[in-house]
Design a protein around this motif. Structure first.
Motif, short mmCIF file in Angstrom:
data_model
loop_
_atom_site.label_atom_id
_atom_site.label_comp_id
_atom_site.label_asym_id
_atom_site.label_seq_id
_atom_site.Cartn_x
_atom_site.Cartn_y
_atom_site.Cartn_z
N LEU A 143 1.22 -0.84 -0.05
CA LEU A 143 -0.56 -0.39 -0.30
C LEU A 143 0.93 1.11 0.33
N ARG A 144 1.82 0.89 0.92
CA ARG A 144 3.12 2.71 0.38
C ARG A 144 3.37 2.75 -0.61
N ARG A 199 12.29 -13.56 -7.27
CA ARG A 199 11.37 -13.04 -5.81
C ARG A 199 11.24 -11.29 -7.00
N ILE A 200 12.31 -10.72 -6.68
CA ILE A 200 11.85 -9.65 -7.98
C ILE A 200 10.77 -9.65 -9.13
N LYS A 201 10.82 -10.75 -9.82
CA LYS A 201 10.54 -11.11 -11.51
C LYS A 201 8.78 -10.63 -10.23
N GLU A 202 9.60 -11.89 -9.37
CA GLU A 202 6.91 -12.25 -8.88
C GLU A 202 6.36 -11.24 -8.41
N THR A 203 7.97 -10.06 -7.14
CA THR A 203 7.16 -8.48 -6.96
C THR A 203 5.88 -7.92 -8.55
N VAL A 204 7.15 -7.61 -9.50
CA VAL A 204 7.03 -7.09 -10.90
C VAL A 204 5.69 -7.87 -11.13
N ASN A 205 5.29 -8.93 -11.48
CA ASN A 205 3.68 -9.17 -11.31
C ASN A 205 3.23 -8.46 -10.81
N SER A 206 3.01 -8.86 -9.22
CA SER A 206 2.08 -8.22 -8.70
C SER A 206 2.03 -7.28 -8.87
N ILE A 207 3.11 -6.41 -8.90
CA ILE A 207 2.94 -5.23 -9.35
C ILE A 207 1.65 -4.76 -10.32
N MET A 208 2.35 -5.37 -11.46
CA MET A 208 1.16 -5.25 -12.77
C MET A 208 -0.12 -5.25 -12.53
N ASP A 209 -0.20 -6.51 -11.74
CA ASP A 209 -1.54 -6.50 -11.49
C ASP A 209 -2.32 -5.99 -9.98
N GLU A 210 -1.57 -4.99 -10.06
CA GLU A 210 -2.23 -3.68 -9.36
C GLU A 210 -2.96 -4.54 -8.08
N PHE A 240 -2.31 -4.52 -4.32
CA PHE A 240 -2.53 -4.25 -3.30
C PHE A 240 -2.23 -3.91 -1.98
N GLU A 241 -3.09 -5.64 -1.91
CA GLU A 241 -3.67 -5.45 -0.67
C GLU A 241 -1.88 -6.23 -0.15
N VAL A 242 -2.42 -5.51 1.83
CA VAL A 242 -1.91 -5.62 2.31
C VAL A 242 -1.79 -7.12 3.33
N GLY A 290 -1.62 8.21 8.02
CA GLY A 290 -3.07 9.73 7.90
C GLY A 290 -4.60 9.35 7.21
N ILE A 291 -3.44 8.59 5.96
CA ILE A 291 -4.91 8.55 4.77
C ILE A 291 -4.53 6.81 4.25
N CYS A 292 -4.02 5.95 5.02
CA CYS A 292 -3.63 5.02 4.94
C CYS A 292 -5.44 3.53 5.38
N SER A 293 -5.44 3.36 3.80
CA SER A 293 -6.76 2.02 4.25
C SER A 293 -6.86 1.07 5.08
N TRP A 294 -5.27 1.00 5.08
CA TRP A 294 -4.92 -0.16 6.50
C TRP A 294 -5.38 -0.32 7.94
N VAL A 295 -4.70 1.11 7.67
CA VAL A 295 -4.78 1.76 9.82
C VAL A 295 -5.54 1.65 9.58
N ASN A 296 -6.79 2.57 8.94
CA ASN A 296 -8.01 3.48 9.23
C ASN A 296 -8.25 2.17 9.72
N GLY A 297 -8.75 0.99 8.73
CA GLY A 297 -10.03 -0.07 8.52
C GLY A 297 -9.44 -1.36 9.46
N LYS A 298 -8.29 -0.79 10.01
CA LYS A 298 -7.96 -2.39 10.10
C LYS A 298 -8.97 -3.09 11.58
#
Ligand SMILES: Nc1ncnc2c1ncn2[C@@H]1O[C@H](COP(=O)(O)OP(=O)(O)OP(=O)(O)O)[C@@H](O)[C@H]1O
Ligand code: SF4
Ligand SMILES: [Mg+2]
Length: 1020
Positions: free
Chosen positions: A794-795, A984-995, A997-999, A1012-1020
């Motif tokens: 998310l960051r 591992r880098i390749k896997e990460t890039v794939n997740s990014i391209m798939d958008e 962003f789930e924590v 202050g705006i983080c949906s994870w912190v505020n919705g947790k």
């Protein structure tokens, strides 16, 4: 005579009025009850209620005792039960003329003291203490240090004399002692400034109240006699936790014959506030004729609870041995429970509580869940809420945790500095319904502008004001309206007080107050109350340094509103109370769960305090023992207090493991001391993960309901029954609210329904399946981007996809300046020029930007540190046999069709023609060698070297240059290991391209700017 028949000891204590009395007795023996009964008896025997002074340790305890007494003598009697602070506060006001203090002297708000400290850090003349980038923690420990000296009635000049005397007259002091004295010398300066500031501005703090009252009574005989004459009798509860100053105060107002104190030395748990146990000995010294009456029957707990807890406390030395027998029979055995990990621990406790409540054995308010650390309580709170058991997490109030305050703060921050508040702009835009795509476009233009014009700020305000036409967004009129409001407020603040600007902002310029007023329900009333508190806090802040400038008053607004309101008191409601052991003092409940009874949690690990009162200055009787041992004894007393809160059921619970740790944690040493595995009064069980893991039929009723409504929403939507789908959605939202908050008190239906339908263009995009991806398909990756995603997806989204700008940090300045000096020195050396420290220092000064530091003092200290870093580099250069062949080398790589780029700090070549890659690190944190082999940055650098120079380097690693670490740490490069990292880098890039962003794993949010705006912190 009383509602309860007093026993012999209690009656004797109530009747005894012919001299000073100390009731020294164990928990649950009726000490507090005896005090209350004694007040009643005194009044019934003719003492005027207002001539009786009863002192307790907290407002809540005072209220309870007052109620207890009034039940017997009537509510209009005039009796007042006070805390030490409120008693002194009244005294100061009564005698303000004698003190030369303005009658309207105000209590300095905690946040005011912090802000004053941070604003004035340069003026204190600190010489030895290192000023951090965020001086908040330092100010906090200095204020805490000052408080300790107050507790011992030690003035700044006494402290300074002590330090000077030792430093000048004791030539053989150990280096660590000199360090400590020098730190104290700095503390004195802060202490003096703080006292002066309060005096000049008509403020006092809680410690001053006791100190001023003590000094007044000590120095002014007439006043002392007047005050003594006011009271016929004085009673003190929880005497063991009074500090030296409070004891001295008692001594000044009680003539000797008219005093009753009750204490249990085994329950002394406020050593950090100066309570030193020795007060009991000291009391004996003050009053030779002190009578002692023990109370030996415990009316609170069953005998198994009494005996097991006694077995624990017997391990403490130098305590008053007391007999204590239970009045309540054997009862159940004490349960000791081990769970597989802390998640299972919370689940097990919540399930057990659920059982007790649903079987009708107990009400929620018969139950306490106690932890040593406040943070450990969170998981129990969550687990209970998810089972729909009413629960209260006592004392965790933080203004900034409320959405309405977060929204208001976003506006406040933008108005105080529109040039550097990208995150707040993002929050406002999100609140008003601006889409992520539009936000991304605004941020991208801002970044371009800020680079082009080398702006000091983040470029957002400039983009909105001067380049609005260039922004290709769909919601132009909405963004323009928001901008208009911000500009209006910027004008308004120029000639109004900060609090007036905030009021205007909340009431006129935005709908923050208005929307709440219209709603008029429990939630909106609470929100109005919160907004009122915000306005009050701004009013307090605007008094700092007498300033009324909006920007100054708001500088630390975020931080200050985030201060935890500690020691909150529990309500009377029928809820399970999750609280710290400290907060449970004096209280009792039918069932008590003492949790996290594991090593480092209870007993808590001993942490050395930054400032302590030197034994030579400490007043009262002191015990000569090392700090670690005293700490362990206090922790044992805390465990004892926790256990002795239980009336019928006591559970001691610990997890085998904490997530994140591979190894098991040891059970608390206190469990060994009660022989939990062999004690016949204890039943020991180990739970297994499977008994508590939610399988399909172990789902909580809440989860079952959520599933049901999710299904309904989906069915109705598919069938086109829009209205029904909406209704089911509302129920789903309500269930989520119950899950997060435990009830529907804060559920805001109107807010939920305030939706922002998509604008036509976006709908068109949707119809044609043309919604553009958020991630740029040609995105260039770097090691830091990959690391950022791995740390928190998310960051990564906020920073690298939406490009929401964050404030510049001064430690970046340190990194950039040092890198630049190393680069230039190396380049000159590679060209055959001679280099030295003088030249390096000049280069440093040329690239210096002091504006990013929080204070001049910090800037000076950081500058000094950088010089040390450069010196270290020169030393290494002298020894280095390899030749530097490249510095700050730019590289580009392609992995799976995605481009990667970055700079390599330094490439050396060995005499055998092999390559070594070095990355400079200026921070204090180091990476273990094993982790270096898994490091994304190192792997990319190795690949880059291979691509450019034809082979992998033989070694790669970090050069730590920070004065606290200073080490060259290299690892041998192994091809397979590099490839594993690239995988591992390749896997990460794939997740990014798939958008995606789930924590998934709990990130470390401590240093993150997006809280202050983080949906994870505020919705947790
Ligand atoms: N003589 C008595 N008869 C019946 N119940 C009593 C008697 N004395 C005390 N109790 C009850 O015992 C419980 C403990 O009393 P109290 O809170 O006064 O103890 P305490 O010594 O102050 O405990 P702590 O050390 O935890 O502060 C209370 O519920 C109180 O009402
Ligand atoms: S606050 Fe925490 S969860 Fe949110 S973006 Fe930052 S690191 Fe991630
Ligand atoms: Mg008590």
């Amino acid at each position: 005579m009383t509602s309860k028949g007093l026993n012999k000891g209690q009656s004797k204590a109530v009747d005894y009025t012919s001299g000073p009395l100390l009731i020294l007795a164990g928990p649950g023996s009726g000490k507090t009850l005896t005090i209350a009964e004694k007040v009643v008896k005194l009044i019934k025997d003719g003492t005027a209620p207002e001539r009786t002074l009863a002192l307790t340790f907290s407002e809540k305890a005072a209220g309870e005792m007052q109620e207890r007494i009034e039940k017997q003598i009537g509510t209009d009697s005039g009796i007042t039960v006070s805390t030490f602070h409120s008693f002194c506060n009244d005294l100061i006001r009564d005698f303000s003329l004698h003190l030369g203090i303005n009658h309207n002297v105000k209590l300095i708000p905690k946040e005011h003291a912090y802000v004053w400290g941070m604003n004035n850090i340069d003026s204190f003349g600190l010489e030895y203490i290192e000023i951090p980038t965020h001086p908040y923690d330092l100010i906090s420990s200095m204020l805490e240090g000052v408080s300790q000296f107050h507790d011992h009635l030690i003035t700044p000049s006494e402290l300074q004399d002590h330090v000077t005397h030792r430093l000048t007259n004791e030539p053989d002091l150990h280096e660590s002692v000199i360090d400590r004295l020098q730190m104290l010398s700095d503390l004195t300066k802060f202490y003096e400034h703080y006292q002066q500031y309060k005096k000049d501005n008509n403020f006092i703090d809680f410690d001053d109240m006791i100190n001023i009252a003590c000094n007044l009574l000590k120095d002014n005989e007439i006043v002392r006699n007047q005050v003594r004459d006011r009271y016929d009798y004085i009673l003190v509860d929880e005497f063991q936790d009074t500090n030296y100053a409070q004891l001295f105060l008692i001594h000044l107002i009680a003539d000797g014959d008219n005093l009753t104190c009750v204490a249990d030395d085994d329950q002394c748990i406020y050593r950090f506030r100066g309570a030193y146990l020795s007060n009991i000995t000291q009391l004996q010294d003050y009053y030779n004729s002190l009578e002692k009456i023990p109370l030996e029957i415990n009316y609170r707990s069953t005998s198994q609870i009494v005996e097991v807890s006694q077995q624990l406390i017997r391990n403490n030395p130098e305590r008053q041995v007391k007999d204590l027998v239970s009045h309540n029979g054997d009862g159940d055995k004490v349960m000791v429970v081990k769970t597989p990990d802390e998640i299972n621990e919370a689940d097990w406790v919540a399930d057990e509580i659920k059982k007790l409540v649903t079987e009708g054995k107990l009400e929620p308010n018969d139950i306490y869940v106690l932890t040593r650390k406040r943070a450990d309580g969170q998981k129990f709170n969550d687990a209970l809420k998810s089972r729909m058991i009413p629960v209260e997490y006592v004392g965790s109030l933080q203004l900034t945790s409320y959405p309405i305050i977060q929204e208001a703060l976003a506006y406040i921050c933008v108005v105080s500095d529109p040039f550097n508040n990208g995150i707040s702009f993002a929050k406002i835009f999100a609140r008003e319904g601006v889409t992520e795509h539009n936000l991304q476009k605004i941020n991208l233009l801002a970044r371009k502008l800020s680079r082009k014009y080398k702006l000091a700020g983040d470029g957002i305000y400039l983009a909105l004001c001067d380049h609005f036409d260039e922004i290709d967004i769909t919601q132009k009129s909405l963004v323009n309206t928001i901008l208009g409001r911000v500009q209006h407020l910027l004008d308004f603040k120029k000639n109004h007080l900060p609090s007036d600007t905030v009021k205007y902002l909340l009431m006129e310029d935005t709908d923050l107050y208005r929307s709440q007023m219209q709603d008029d329900d429990t939630n909106s009333r609470k929100n109005i109350h919160l907004l009122n508190s915000l306005v009050k806090m701004v009013k307090d802040l605007e008094l700092v340094d007498g300033g009324s400038n909006f920007d100054t008053a708001m500088e630390y607004v975020d931080l200050v509103f985030g201060i935890d309101v500690a020691d909150g008191e529990s309500s009377e409601e029928n809820t399970v109370k999750v609280m710290t052991i400290h907060q449970s003092k004096g209280k009792e409940a039918k069932a008590v769960f003492v949790c996290d009874m594991a090593a480092r949690h209870l007993p808590l690990q001993h942490m050395k305090k930054t400032f302590t009162v030197p034994s030579q200055l400490a007043k009262g009787v002191q015990r000569d023992e090392i700090e670690g041992i005293l700490h362990m004894e206090e922790e044992r007393r805390l465990a004892y207090v926790a256990m002795t809160r239980a009336r019928e059921h006591l559970y001691l619970v610990f997890p085998d493991k904490y997530s994140g740790n591979k190894r098991s944690v040891k059970p608390s040493a206190f469990l060994d001391q009660i022989e939990y595995l062999s004690n016949p009064q204890i039943e020991y069980i180990e739970t297994t993960a499977s008994t508590v893991t939610a399988g399909p039929d172990l789902k909580s009723p809440l989860e079952v309901k959520k599933d049901e409504f999710q299904r309904l929403v989906s069915i109705y939507s598919r069938q086109g029954q829009v209205k029904e789908a909406m209704e089911a959605l509302v129920v789903l939202a309500q269930l989520r609210e119950v899950e997060t908050h435990g009830n529907l008190a804060t559920f805001d239906l109107k807010n939920l329904l305030r939706v922002n339908p998509k604008e036509p263009k976006e709908l068109e995009d949707l119809i044609d399946n043309r919604v553009p991806p958020l991630v740029d398909l040609d995105m260039r990756f770097s090691a830091s981007k990959i690391k950022e995603y791995i740390d928190c997806p998310l960051r990564f989204k906020y920073n690298s996809i939406l490009n929401i700008p964050t404030p510049q940090m001064s430690f970046f300045q340190v990194g950039t300046s040092v890198h630049s000096v190393y680069e230039q020195m190396s380049k000159l050396k590679m060209q055959g020029e001679s280099i030295d420290m003088k030249l390096a220092n000049k280069t440093l000064d040329d690239s210096w930007d002091g504006s990013v530091f929080s204070s001049d003092t910090q800037e000076k200290q950081e500058h000094g540190k950088m010089k040390e870093m450069i010196e270290f580099w020169f030393e290494l250069e002298k020894e280095c046999k390899d030749e530097t062949i490249s510095v700050e080398e730019w590289f580009e790589l392609e992995i799976d069709g995605h481009s990667f780029g970055g700079f390599i700090d330094r490439i050396d070549q060995t005499p055998d023609g092999e390559y070594v890659v070095i990355d400079y690190k200026t921070g204090k944190t180091t990476t273990p060698k094993k982790k270096l082999k898994e490091d994304v940055q190192i792997a990319l650098y190795c690949l880059a070297v291979k691509e450019k120079y034809g082979k992998l380097p033989v070694q790669a690693g970090h050069l730590y240059v920070n004065p606290n670490v200073q080490e060259l740490r290299l690892v041998d490069v192994v091809e397979e290991e590099v490839e594993a990292v690239v995988g591992r880098i390749k896997e990460t890039v794939n997740s990014i391209m798939d958008e995606d962003f789930e924590v998934k794993d709990k990130p470390n949010c401590y240093w993150c700017n997006y809280g202050g705006i983080c949906s994870w912190v505020n919705g947790k």
